[in-house]
Design an enzyme around this catalytic site. Structure first.
Site, short mmCIF file in Angstrom:
data_model
loop_
_atom_site.label_atom_id
_atom_site.label_comp_id
_atom_site.label_asym_id
_atom_site.label_seq_id
_atom_site.Cartn_x
_atom_site.Cartn_y
_atom_site.Cartn_z
N SER A 20 5.15 59.83 23.82
CA SER A 20 6.01 60.77 24.56
C SER A 20 6.87 61.47 23.52
O SER A 20 7.69 60.85 22.86
CB SER A 20 6.89 60.01 25.54
OG SER A 20 8.07 60.75 25.79
N HIS A 45 1.90 63.27 24.95
CA HIS A 45 2.52 63.38 26.29
C HIS A 45 3.80 64.22 26.15
O HIS A 45 4.65 63.93 25.31
CB HIS A 45 2.83 61.96 26.76
CG HIS A 45 3.48 61.86 28.10
ND1 HIS A 45 2.77 61.76 29.28
CD2 HIS A 45 4.79 61.82 28.47
CE1 HIS A 45 3.59 61.65 30.29
NE2 HIS A 45 4.83 61.69 29.83
N ASP A 47 7.12 65.80 28.00
CA ASP A 47 8.02 65.61 29.15
C ASP A 47 8.83 66.88 29.38
O ASP A 47 9.75 67.19 28.63
CB ASP A 47 8.95 64.42 28.87
CG ASP A 47 8.19 63.11 28.93
OD1 ASP A 47 7.58 62.83 29.97
OD2 ASP A 47 8.19 62.38 27.92
N MET A 49 11.38 68.87 31.63
CA MET A 49 12.44 68.60 32.62
C MET A 49 13.28 69.86 32.82
O MET A 49 13.55 70.59 31.86
CB MET A 49 13.35 67.47 32.14
CG MET A 49 12.59 66.22 31.72
SD MET A 49 13.72 64.85 31.40
CE MET A 49 12.62 63.72 30.53
N HIS A 78 3.71 66.30 31.51
CA HIS A 78 4.37 65.61 32.62
C HIS A 78 5.53 66.48 33.09
O HIS A 78 6.56 66.57 32.43
CB HIS A 78 4.86 64.24 32.11
CG HIS A 78 5.63 63.44 33.11
ND1 HIS A 78 6.36 62.34 32.76
CD2 HIS A 78 5.76 63.57 34.46
CE1 HIS A 78 6.92 61.81 33.83
NE2 HIS A 78 6.58 62.56 34.88
N MET A 80 8.57 67.22 35.19
CA MET A 80 9.65 66.68 36.02
C MET A 80 10.52 67.86 36.42
O MET A 80 11.65 68.04 35.95
CB MET A 80 10.44 65.62 35.22
CG MET A 80 9.64 64.33 35.07
SD MET A 80 10.23 63.30 33.70
CE MET A 80 9.27 64.03 32.38
N MET A 149 5.47 55.67 37.34
CA MET A 149 6.67 55.64 36.50
C MET A 149 7.25 54.23 36.51
O MET A 149 7.46 53.63 37.57
CB MET A 149 7.73 56.62 37.03
CG MET A 149 7.36 58.09 36.90
SD MET A 149 7.09 58.64 35.21
CE MET A 149 8.72 58.43 34.49
N GLY A 154 13.48 61.07 33.82
CA GLY A 154 14.67 61.76 33.34
C GLY A 154 15.05 61.50 31.89
O GLY A 154 15.47 62.41 31.20
N PHE A 155 14.88 60.27 31.44
CA PHE A 155 15.35 59.94 30.10
C PHE A 155 14.43 58.93 29.43
O PHE A 155 13.86 58.07 30.11
CB PHE A 155 16.77 59.35 30.15
CG PHE A 155 17.78 60.33 30.68
CD1 PHE A 155 18.40 61.25 29.84
CD2 PHE A 155 18.08 60.37 32.04
CE1 PHE A 155 19.31 62.17 30.34
CE2 PHE A 155 18.98 61.29 32.55
CZ PHE A 155 19.60 62.20 31.70
N GLY A 156 14.31 59.04 28.11
CA GLY A 156 13.63 58.00 27.35
C GLY A 156 14.56 56.80 27.15
O GLY A 156 15.76 56.88 27.44
N ASP A 185 4.36 55.10 32.41
CA ASP A 185 5.30 55.85 31.58
C ASP A 185 6.70 55.28 31.77
O ASP A 185 7.23 55.30 32.88
CB ASP A 185 5.25 57.33 32.04
CG ASP A 185 6.12 58.24 31.22
OD1 ASP A 185 6.75 57.78 30.24
OD2 ASP A 185 6.17 59.44 31.56
N GLY A 186 7.27 54.79 30.68
CA GLY A 186 8.65 54.34 30.69
C GLY A 186 8.80 52.89 30.28
O GLY A 186 8.21 52.00 30.90
N GLY A 207 7.49 56.19 24.19
CA GLY A 207 8.50 57.03 23.52
C GLY A 207 9.26 56.25 22.47
O GLY A 207 8.88 56.20 21.30
N SER A 208 10.33 55.59 22.89
CA SER A 208 11.23 54.98 21.91
C SER A 208 10.56 53.90 21.06
O SER A 208 10.95 53.71 19.90
CB SER A 208 12.50 54.43 22.59
OG SER A 208 12.18 53.82 23.79
C1 DX5 Z 1 10.94 59.63 31.20
C2 DX5 Z 1 9.72 60.19 30.49
C3 DX5 Z 1 9.06 59.25 29.56
C4 DX5 Z 1 9.93 58.69 28.49
C5 DX5 Z 1 9.23 57.58 27.78
O1 DX5 Z 1 11.37 60.53 32.15
O2 DX5 Z 1 8.77 60.60 31.43
O3 DX5 Z 1 7.87 59.83 29.02
O4 DX5 Z 1 10.41 59.63 27.62
O5 DX5 Z 1 10.11 57.06 26.84
P1 DX5 Z 1 10.32 55.48 26.63
O6 DX5 Z 1 9.02 54.94 26.13
O7 DX5 Z 1 11.41 55.42 25.63
O8 DX5 Z 1 10.71 54.89 27.97
ZN ZN Z 2 6.70 61.23 30.77
#
Ligand code: DX5
Ligand code: ZN
Length: 240
Positions: A20, A45, A47, A49, A78, A80, A149, A154-156, A185-186, A207-208
């Site tokens: 991500s 991927h 994101d 938003m 993706h 959002m 999800m 919304g956030f990583g 995802d997440g 992501g992280s």
């Molecule tokens: C959240 C995103 C994810 C997110 C994944 O809204 O859709 O793709 O950034 O990040 P991690 O792996 O850090 O949860």
């Molecule tokens: Zn995502």
């Protein structure tokens, strides 16, 4: 299923890893993509938003178009955003291969799924942890992928919500979802990835666990090493 050629190899149940890019270094986007290709990720991927469907605001078509110049790997977008239908064509023109949007968004899912297919892309439908699968079910025939999800969109960097696991397992049992790609995802990291794969995830968005590590190669390798036994066990029981 209308997966573009570029994505077809990823539709096997192979525990694909898709970073991500939300947390990548956008000042050096092409370099980030190149490094991730070198360490063997399977796709990217993105994101998107809008500050309305979710409180966060990120990026849109120009970043996807820039990524398209930098790689031939699949680009998985993706959305959002409250009105995904307004942007399907623009993401197709930017070079997206897969467009996924939320069943909780404002537009009619059937119309948006048809529009995504009409532009030659694969179509995915996402649901947040609080949304029951019954909301996705009426549209399963029309989508290629379901994005479960495991954090609220919304956030990583949020913690993994285990309710995603029972959703994956349920989707795996539904005949209507038999041929769908299941994406999660997440909160995917070495502590959660095996459970996700064991319960049926095909594509793993990360992501992280990649971008907050200091070594992309070892974080991707560790994820793969952790996912592989779970995938082998799942396939040996015949659960897709
Ligand atoms: C959240 C995103 C994810 C997110 C994944 O809204 O859709 O793709 O950034 O990040 P991690 O792996 O850090 O949860
Ligand atoms: Zn995502």
């Amino acid at each position: 299923m209308p997966f573009p050629d570029r994505v077809r190899a990823l539709t096997e149940a192979n525990a694909a890893i898709l970073p991500s890019m939300l947390l990548c270094d956008f000042g050096h986007l092409a370099r980030e993509i190149e490094q991730l290709v070198e360490v063997g990720v399977d796709g990217f991927h993105w994101d998107v938003m809008d500050g309305e469907f979710v409180p966060n605001l990120t990026y849109g078509m120009p970043i996807v178009a820039a990524a398209r110049q930098a790689t031939d790997l699949p680009l998985d977008v993706h959305l959002m955003i409250a009105h995904p239908g307004r942007y399907v064509r623009a993401f197709a023109e930017a070079g997206a291969d897969v467009v996924t949007f939320h069943v909780e968004a404002r537009d009619d899912p059937a119309e948006v799924l048809a529009a995504i297919h009409g532009h030659g892309m694969a179509a995915g439908l996402a649901c947040n942890p609080a949304t029951p699968l019954s909301q996705i079910e009426p549209y399963l025939d029309q989508c290629d992928l379901v994005l479960v999800m495991s954090v609220p969109a919304g956030f990583g960097g949020q913690p993994f919500d285990r309710s995603a696991l029972s959703k994956l397992a349920a989707l795996r049992q539904w005949a209507a979802a038999e041929h769908h790609v299941l994406e999660i995802d997440g909160g995917i990291h070495t502590g959660t990835v095996a459970d996700a794969v064991a319960h049926g995830a095909d594509w793993l968005v990360v992501g992280s666990a990649i971008f907050r590590s200091d070594n992309y190669e070892s974080s991707v390798q560790q994820l793969r090493r952790t996912a592989e036994p779970a995938l082998a066990a799942r396939l040996s029981t015949g659960t897709q």
